[in-house]
Design a protein around this motif. Structure first.
Motif, short mmCIF file in Angstrom:
data_model
loop_
_atom_site.label_atom_id
_atom_site.label_comp_id
_atom_site.label_asym_id
_atom_site.label_seq_id
_atom_site.Cartn_x
_atom_site.Cartn_y
_atom_site.Cartn_z
N GLY A 169 0.82 -1.21 0.00
CA GLY A 169 0.00 0.00 0.00
C GLY A 169 0.85 1.26 0.00
O GLY A 169 0.55 2.24 -0.70
N CYS A 170 1.93 1.24 0.79
CA CYS A 170 2.83 2.39 0.82
C CYS A 170 3.51 2.58 -0.53
O CYS A 170 3.69 3.71 -0.99
CB CYS A 170 3.86 2.22 1.92
SG CYS A 170 3.23 2.53 3.59
N ARG A 171 3.91 1.47 -1.17
CA ARG A 171 4.54 1.59 -2.48
C ARG A 171 3.61 2.27 -3.48
O ARG A 171 4.03 3.12 -4.27
CB ARG A 171 4.96 0.21 -2.98
CG ARG A 171 6.11 -0.43 -2.20
CD ARG A 171 6.66 -1.64 -2.91
NE ARG A 171 7.66 -2.32 -2.12
CZ ARG A 171 7.44 -3.43 -1.44
NH1 ARG A 171 6.24 -3.99 -1.44
NH2 ARG A 171 8.40 -4.00 -0.75
N ARG A 172 2.33 1.86 -3.45
CA ARG A 172 1.37 2.49 -4.36
C ARG A 172 1.21 3.97 -4.02
O ARG A 172 1.12 4.82 -4.91
CB ARG A 172 0.03 1.77 -4.28
CG ARG A 172 0.02 0.38 -4.89
CD ARG A 172 -1.39 -0.15 -5.04
NE ARG A 172 -2.05 -0.32 -3.76
CZ ARG A 172 -2.01 -1.45 -3.06
NH1 ARG A 172 -1.32 -2.49 -3.51
NH2 ARG A 172 -2.64 -1.56 -1.91
N GLY A 173 1.18 4.27 -2.72
CA GLY A 173 1.05 5.66 -2.31
C GLY A 173 2.24 6.50 -2.74
O GLY A 173 2.08 7.64 -3.20
N TRP A 174 3.44 5.94 -2.62
CA TRP A 174 4.63 6.69 -3.02
C TRP A 174 4.65 6.95 -4.52
O TRP A 174 5.10 8.02 -4.96
CB TRP A 174 5.89 5.92 -2.59
CG TRP A 174 6.06 5.89 -1.10
CD1 TRP A 174 5.76 6.89 -0.23
CD2 TRP A 174 6.55 4.80 -0.33
NE1 TRP A 174 6.03 6.48 1.07
CE2 TRP A 174 6.52 5.21 1.04
CE3 TRP A 174 7.02 3.53 -0.63
CZ2 TRP A 174 6.95 4.38 2.07
CZ3 TRP A 174 7.44 2.71 0.42
CH2 TRP A 174 7.41 3.13 1.73
N ARG A 175 4.20 5.98 -5.30
CA ARG A 175 4.17 6.18 -6.75
C ARG A 175 3.26 7.36 -7.11
O ARG A 175 3.52 8.08 -8.07
CB ARG A 175 3.71 4.90 -7.46
CG ARG A 175 4.78 3.83 -7.55
CD ARG A 175 4.42 2.77 -8.57
NE ARG A 175 3.24 2.01 -8.17
CZ ARG A 175 3.28 0.89 -7.47
NH1 ARG A 175 4.45 0.40 -7.07
NH2 ARG A 175 2.17 0.24 -7.16
N ARG A 176 2.21 7.52 -6.33
CA ARG A 176 1.28 8.61 -6.61
C ARG A 176 1.84 9.96 -6.18
O ARG A 176 1.29 11.00 -6.53
CB ARG A 176 -0.05 8.35 -5.91
CG ARG A 176 -0.73 7.09 -6.41
CD ARG A 176 -2.08 6.91 -5.77
NE ARG A 176 -2.95 8.04 -6.05
CZ ARG A 176 -4.27 7.98 -6.04
NH1 ARG A 176 -4.88 6.84 -5.77
NH2 ARG A 176 -4.99 9.04 -6.30
N CYS A 177 2.93 9.94 -5.41
CA CYS A 177 3.57 11.19 -5.00
C CYS A 177 4.51 11.74 -6.07
O CYS A 177 5.01 12.86 -5.95
CB CYS A 177 4.35 10.98 -3.70
SG CYS A 177 3.31 10.65 -2.27
N VAL A 178 4.77 10.94 -7.11
CA VAL A 178 5.65 11.39 -8.20
C VAL A 178 4.98 12.56 -8.93
O VAL A 178 3.78 12.49 -9.24
CB VAL A 178 5.95 10.23 -9.17
CG1 VAL A 178 6.77 10.72 -10.36
CG2 VAL A 178 6.67 9.11 -8.44
N PRO A 179 5.72 13.62 -9.22
CA PRO A 179 5.12 14.77 -9.94
C PRO A 179 4.43 14.33 -11.22
O PRO A 179 4.96 13.54 -11.99
CB PRO A 179 6.33 15.67 -10.23
CG PRO A 179 7.30 15.35 -9.14
CD PRO A 179 7.13 13.88 -8.86
N GLY A 180 3.23 14.85 -11.42
CA GLY A 180 2.45 14.49 -12.60
C GLY A 180 1.41 13.44 -12.34
O GLY A 180 0.45 13.30 -13.09
N ASN A 181 1.57 12.69 -11.25
CA ASN A 181 0.56 11.70 -10.87
C ASN A 181 -0.51 12.37 -10.02
O ASN A 181 -0.30 13.45 -9.47
CB ASN A 181 1.20 10.56 -10.10
CG ASN A 181 2.05 9.67 -10.98
OD1 ASN A 181 1.93 9.71 -12.19
ND2 ASN A 181 2.91 8.88 -10.36
N PRO A 182 -1.67 11.73 -9.87
CA PRO A 182 -2.72 12.32 -9.02
C PRO A 182 -2.23 12.49 -7.60
O PRO A 182 -1.42 11.71 -7.12
CB PRO A 182 -3.86 11.30 -9.10
CG PRO A 182 -3.60 10.54 -10.36
CD PRO A 182 -2.11 10.49 -10.51
N PRO A 183 -2.70 13.52 -6.90
CA PRO A 183 -2.32 13.70 -5.49
C PRO A 183 -2.67 12.45 -4.70
O PRO A 183 -3.66 11.77 -4.97
CB PRO A 183 -3.17 14.89 -5.04
CG PRO A 183 -3.49 15.63 -6.30
CD PRO A 183 -3.61 14.57 -7.36
N PRO A 184 -1.87 12.10 -3.68
CA PRO A 184 -2.06 10.85 -2.97
C PRO A 184 -3.19 10.84 -1.96
O PRO A 184 -3.59 9.80 -1.50
CB PRO A 184 -0.72 10.65 -2.27
CG PRO A 184 -0.20 12.04 -2.05
CD PRO A 184 -0.65 12.81 -3.25
#
Length: 320
Positions: free
Chosen positions: A243-258
């Motif tokens: 779950g944290c890995r998925r959350g971190w991926r969403r923190c990458v610029p350009g991805n939806p806010p987490p």
């Protein structure tokens, strides 16, 4: 009623008791909110949370006790079985450990018979001689009289000394007055039945999460075998990693806010996050939060937890 009295009353009721593992205030609060009345303060989960690795007996009494205090403050009505490990020394250390947890409001404490410092061998966990282990359980039971805290006696000797010795230890621990019993690493159902029978009718405790070379029953199977309590040591901790890995991926610029929109009444934490995180509506891939939940998908929930924990850590660093 005190916490030990409430746990004794619960053990007297019919039915199998499931104890989710907890390791901090948030896990305790979520466990209580889910409707559980009991929880196991897991040494392996506390070691993973605090030290970032496996439970190799490196975590100290002070760290475990601090984790218990976090759990109790966050969920004061939760009946907590504290992992006292080996008592952190000899019989006198065991008594200090038991008294501390009893005075702090724990419902029960686990004391085991393995040797410390821990010897890392492929053949299992070397354990104390039976009589020395028996003296430690006797010391625990005597210290428990001050607060009424229940004593869970655990033996880890099955892999190194065999089932006959393990059963003999359970019988000895029962004779010393322990309240609950745990055979670590049983090989099959026959060994589990022998361990349950050796308690003389007192409650037995089962580990329901797979791990190592041990038979792992389901909750229904454990109840059918005569166990009264079962725990999932990593039932809440393991799902956190993906779950944290998925959350971190969403923190990458350009991805939806987490973070999903905060649906709870405004709080200091939500207000602080609102100033740094754009508000948005849930996407079509996200489930609508339940009323009062305040959190959307599991990944969003874990991302929110990560943000809150990070905020707490940053605040604590500013205070030191």
């Amino acid at each position: 009623m005190t916490a030990p009295e409430r746990l004794r009353a619960l053990l007297a009721e019919p039915g199998f008791i499931t104890m989710p593992a907890v390791w901090d205030g948030l896990s305790a609060k979520m466990t209580a909110a889910a409707g559980f009345r009991t929880a196991f303060l897991s040494g392996s989960c506390c070691a993973a949370s605090r030290l970032g690795g496996a439970d190799l007996d490196l975590i100290s009494f002070g760290e475990m006790f601090d984790s218990f205090l976090m759990v109790q403050r966050a969920a004061p009505d939760l009946l907590v079985l504290a992992d006292g490990d080996h008592g952190y020394g000899n019989a006198m250390n065991v008594q200090r450990t038991v008294r501390a947890y009893g005075q702090a409001g724990a419902a029960a404490i686990l004391i085991e018979d393995k040797i410390t410092p821990r010897a890392l061998t492929s053949a299992g966990k070397p354990c104390l001689p039976r009589e020395e282990a028996r003296m430690k359980i006797r010391a625990a039971v005597q210290a428990a009289k001050d607060s009424g805290i229940l004593v869970l006696a655990r033996t880890d000797c099955r892999p190194t000394q065999g089932i006959d010795e393990a059963v003999a230890r359970i019988e000895a621990f029962a004779a010393e007055g322990a309240d609950i019993f745990l055979l670590d690493s049983p090989a099959d159902e026959a060994e589990m039945r022998r361990a349950v029978a050796a308690t003389g009718g007192k409650p037995s405790f089962s580990v329901l999460s797979p791990g190592g070379a041990r038979a792992t029953p389901t909750g229904a199977e454990a109840a059918a075998l005569g166990f009264k309590i079962g725990t999932f040591p990593t039932g809440m901790l393991s799902p956190r990693r993906p779950g944290c890995r998925r959350g971190w991926r969403r923190c990458v610029p350009g991805n939806p806010p987490p973070l999903a929109p905060c649906r709870r009444p405004p709080s200091a934490t939500c207000s602080a996050m609102a100033t740094t995180t754009p508000r948005r509506s849930p996407s079509s891939s996200e489930a609508e939060p339940r009323p009062g939940d305040g959190i959307g998908t599991a990944s969003a929930a874990l991302a929110r937890v990560t943000a809150i924990v990070t905020s707490w850590r940053e605040r604590s660093l500013m205070l030191t």
